[in-house]
Design a protein around this motif. Structure first.
Motif, mmCIF file in Angstrom:
data_model
loop_
_atom_site.group_PDB
_atom_site.id
_atom_site.type_symbol
_atom_site.label_atom_id
_atom_site.label_comp_id
_atom_site.label_asym_id
_atom_site.label_seq_id
_atom_site.Cartn_x
_atom_site.Cartn_y
_atom_site.Cartn_z
ATOM 1 N N LEU A 140 2.173 6.779 6.521
ATOM 2 C CA LEU A 140 3.334 5.921 6.719
ATOM 3 C C LEU A 140 4.512 6.395 5.875
ATOM 4 C CD1 LEU A 140 4.779 3.396 7.690
ATOM 5 C CD2 LEU A 140 3.548 2.079 5.962
ATOM 6 N N ARG B 76 -6.879 0.263 15.623
ATOM 7 C CA ARG B 76 -5.485 -0.182 15.474
ATOM 8 C C ARG B 76 -4.883 -0.474 16.838
ATOM 9 N NH1 ARG B 76 -1.891 3.515 11.762
ATOM 10 N NH2 ARG B 76 -0.420 1.943 12.543
ATOM 11 N N ASP C 79 3.308 3.149 13.208
ATOM 12 C CA ASP C 79 3.606 2.933 11.787
ATOM 13 C C ASP C 79 5.059 2.520 11.560
ATOM 14 O OD1 ASP C 79 1.064 3.435 10.866
ATOM 15 O OD2 ASP C 79 1.405 5.566 10.525
ATOM 16 N N ARG D 201 -3.904 5.908 5.107
ATOM 17 C CA ARG D 201 -2.895 5.456 6.071
ATOM 18 C C ARG D 201 -1.524 5.294 5.428
ATOM 19 N NH1 ARG D 201 -2.892 -0.309 9.407
ATOM 20 N NH2 ARG D 201 -0.838 -0.025 10.336
ATOM 21 N N GLU D 202 -1.512 4.797 4.172
ATOM 22 C CA GLU D 202 -0.222 4.553 3.522
ATOM 23 C C GLU D 202 0.541 5.850 3.275
ATOM 24 O OE1 GLU D 202 -3.351 5.023 0.370
ATOM 25 O OE2 GLU D 202 -3.140 3.946 2.273
ATOM 26 N N THR E 249 0.621 7.475 16.511
ATOM 27 C CA THR E 249 0.386 6.849 15.209
ATOM 28 C C THR E 249 1.693 6.671 14.449
ATOM 29 O OG1 THR E 249 -1.861 7.715 15.054
ATOM 30 C CG2 THR E 249 -0.788 7.112 12.996
#
Length: 598
Positions: free
Chosen positions: A224, A459, A268, A220-221, A264
């Protein structure tokens, strides 16, 4: 004992956060909105308050990244086709507002004795409204998707684009302008066209494959970091060629609006956008020079009132001319009467080109900031008048949002099960949005023509970005029982109005979903097993009416057993599995036969 090490900007960060935590809730409690709260927080800790900070302009330069991310998020919500539908508002209403407001304000400044070059720069600079303030107010009111909100946004978007020709005007008016400057101007135009084309082409053909590759890593990072890189990278490219950073971020957002990653990416970016926008408003409050206002209070007061009144009247008249009803036109007028952040850029360029005297620059900056501060109050005034008119029995025209702004059904999980559910709904023309976290599924479904996006069911921010807070029905068609359990709890808590329909993987999962209180659940193999059994019985020679009796009885016993298991545990009601279905036809003939025998 060694001295404790304090990280850079640690104290400054604490002061910013403390000021925001105190001022924003108080401002919202008395109805002024968060924007005014941030401004007052900046004023309190700035050079003319507690003097924790002496240079607001350095902070303002960094905080403009909040405006950049804001335009990127807005771009994600506007597919190119939808943006094309707004062309009349952007290029018609928007250009008319900038030109008419700029000419009128320029004429007034020239009539009161300002030189023409100063009047041109100041007039057209004050004609620009604040994208950051106006959109923040529209979002807080939930009206960005309403007809008047979309028209206001169209005006703001054209204003952002107009900063380029206005900066060119400053260069042409400069006493330093010479033949070489004209050549430089022509070169800049070529660079601008090339940069815009580069952002559009990269967004159209490069970004989706890159994000698909990154999504497959399940990090995920990294997603982002890539989202921030796209937003800030396109903004930086535009700044290098003289365009506004916000416009570059907006273009990259629009190019990603049709990709499967838009929801998404929006989720983010949103926390960074919110924090930086708050910092931007605080920095604007810090930049308000109270000594300049005190020394020129009459000029500043008249300037603020004249600016807001003149722009308000012009915007109202133009909105009516372009087809808005009176209610919408008034709301646009009280949303955009202020000066904007791009005026700071224009005035600074004019001061650097020896067009604008320093004192005039400071006064104009004060007028812009105070007009920002008064904009929420103008909106409250309109709401007060409308409420009084309604109370007196005078009805105002209703304002509705775009019907296509949110889906009616959100499908989470787009494997074989979710795809069939989607086919049933779209066959009736029902609008759906689908989420899945597997890039291969997304690519396959998109090739089949489905509207599907990358997103994680656990999420809440992604579900909300995809329209979960306004969905009539949320269908959870995912395979993982634990993920579904977490998603059901979040949806039930945050989106209580949405019905929750779930795919159960087995009987234990179905029992768990019953306990969670979902509106409907079905085991993924239940219906197919019944169809299989019906076909087998037909092959063995049973008539169709007897097969229907058996199916109805099996369904009823299954439901009875499910209720017994909820109360008594997994093995309760097992006797229901082995009962034979009585024949209705045999039962109906039993009594006549007994009567004849007797």
């Amino acid at each position: 004992m060694a001295e404790p090490h304090v990280p850079p900007f640690f104290v400054e960060t604490i002061m910013f956060l403390s000021a925001a935590v105190v001022a924003v809730p108080l401002a919202k409690r008395i109805g002024l909105g968060s924007v005014v709260g941030y401004l007052l927080a900046g004023l309190a800790i700035g050079p003319f308050g507690l003097n924790f900070f002496s240079d607001a302009h350095q902070i303002l330069t960094f905080a403009e990244l909040g405006v950049v991310l804001l335009l990127f998020v807005i771009g994600l919500e506007l597919e190119p086709a939808r943006l094309w539908k707004m062309k009349r508002d952007i290029f018609g209403l928007g250009s008319s507002q900038v030109i008419v407001s700029g000419i009128v304000l320029c004429a007034l400044l020239w009539l009161i004795g300002q030189p023409m070059n100063v009047a041109l720069v100041a007039g057209f600079g004050l004609a620009l409204s604040s994208t950051a303030f106006a959109i923040q107010i529209l979002q807080e009111r939930g009206q960005l998707g309403a007809p008047y909100g979309q028209r206001a946004f169209g005006i703001l978007l054209f204003q952002d684009m107009s900063i380029v020709p206005l900066l060119s005007m400053v260069a042409l008016l400069s006493p330093k302008m010479g033949p070489s400057s004209y050549a430089e101007l022509a070169f800049e135009v070529v660079m601008i066209v090339g940069a815009v084309a580069g952002v559009v082409l990269a967004g159209r053909y490069l970004l989706s494959p890159v994000f698909s590759f990154l999504a497959s890593s399940r990090a995920r990072e990294v997603m982002l970091a890539a989202a921030l890189l796209v937003a800030l990278g396109s903004a930086g490219l535009m700044q290098l060629v003289g365009l506004s950073m916000a416009l570059g971020a907006f273009l990259s957002g629009v190019m990603l609006a049709e990709s499967s990653f838009r929801h998404t990416l929006e989720a983010d970016i949103e926390p960074f956008r919110s924090l930086l926008m708050g910092l931007f408003f605080i920095a604007v409050g810090m930049a308000l020079q109270l000594d300049i206002i005190a020394a020129n209070w009459l000029i500043v007061a008249v300037g603020v009132l004249a600016l807001m009144l003149i722009k308000g009247i012009i915007i109202w008249a133009l909105a009516r001319t372009f087809g808005s009803n009176n209610s919408d036109a008034l709301r646009i007028a009280v949303t955009l009467p202020q000066g904007g952040e791009f005026a700071f850029v224009l005035f600074a360029a004019a001061a650097g080109s020896a067009i604008l005297p320093l004192e005039t620059n400071n006064i104009l900056t004060a007028i812009v900031i105070l007009s920002m501060l008064l904009t929420p109050i103008a909106g409250m005034g309109l709401d007060f008048v409308a409420a009084r008119l309604n109370k007196a029995g005078v009805t105002s025209e209703h304002i509705e949002g775009f019907s296509e702004a949110h889906p009616s059904v959100l499908i989470v999980g787009f494997g074989r099960f979710g795809m069939m559910v989607s086919q049933m709904l779209t066959s009736e023309g029902i609008s759906i949005t689908a989420l899945d976290n597997r890039p291969d599924r997304i690519n396959y479904a998109r090739k089949l023509g489905y509207s599907i996006y990358y997103g994680d069911a656990t999420r809440l921010d992604v579900l909300k970005a995809a329209g979960g807070d306004t969905a009539t029905l949320i269908a959870l068609c995912i395979e993982n029982d634990q993920v579904m359990r977490q998603a059901v709890k979040q949806i039930r808590a945050e989106f209580p109005k949405a019905a929750i329909y779930c795919r159960a993987t087995d009987r234990a999962h179905a029992l768990d979903l019953h306990r969670l209180g979902v509106d409907f659940q079905i085991r993924e193999t239940f219906e197919s097993s019944l169809v299989f059994g019906r076909t087998a019985l037909s092959f063995l020679g049973l008539p169709q009416d007897r097969i229907s009796e058996i199916e109805a009885d099996v369904r009823a016993r299954d439901e009875e057993r499910l209720q017994m298991q909820l109360e008594g545990g997994t093995y309760a009601g097992s006797e229901k599995l082995h009962q034979r279905t009585p024949s209705q036809s045999a039962a109906s003939h039993a009594r006549p036969q007994e009567s004849n025998h007797s």
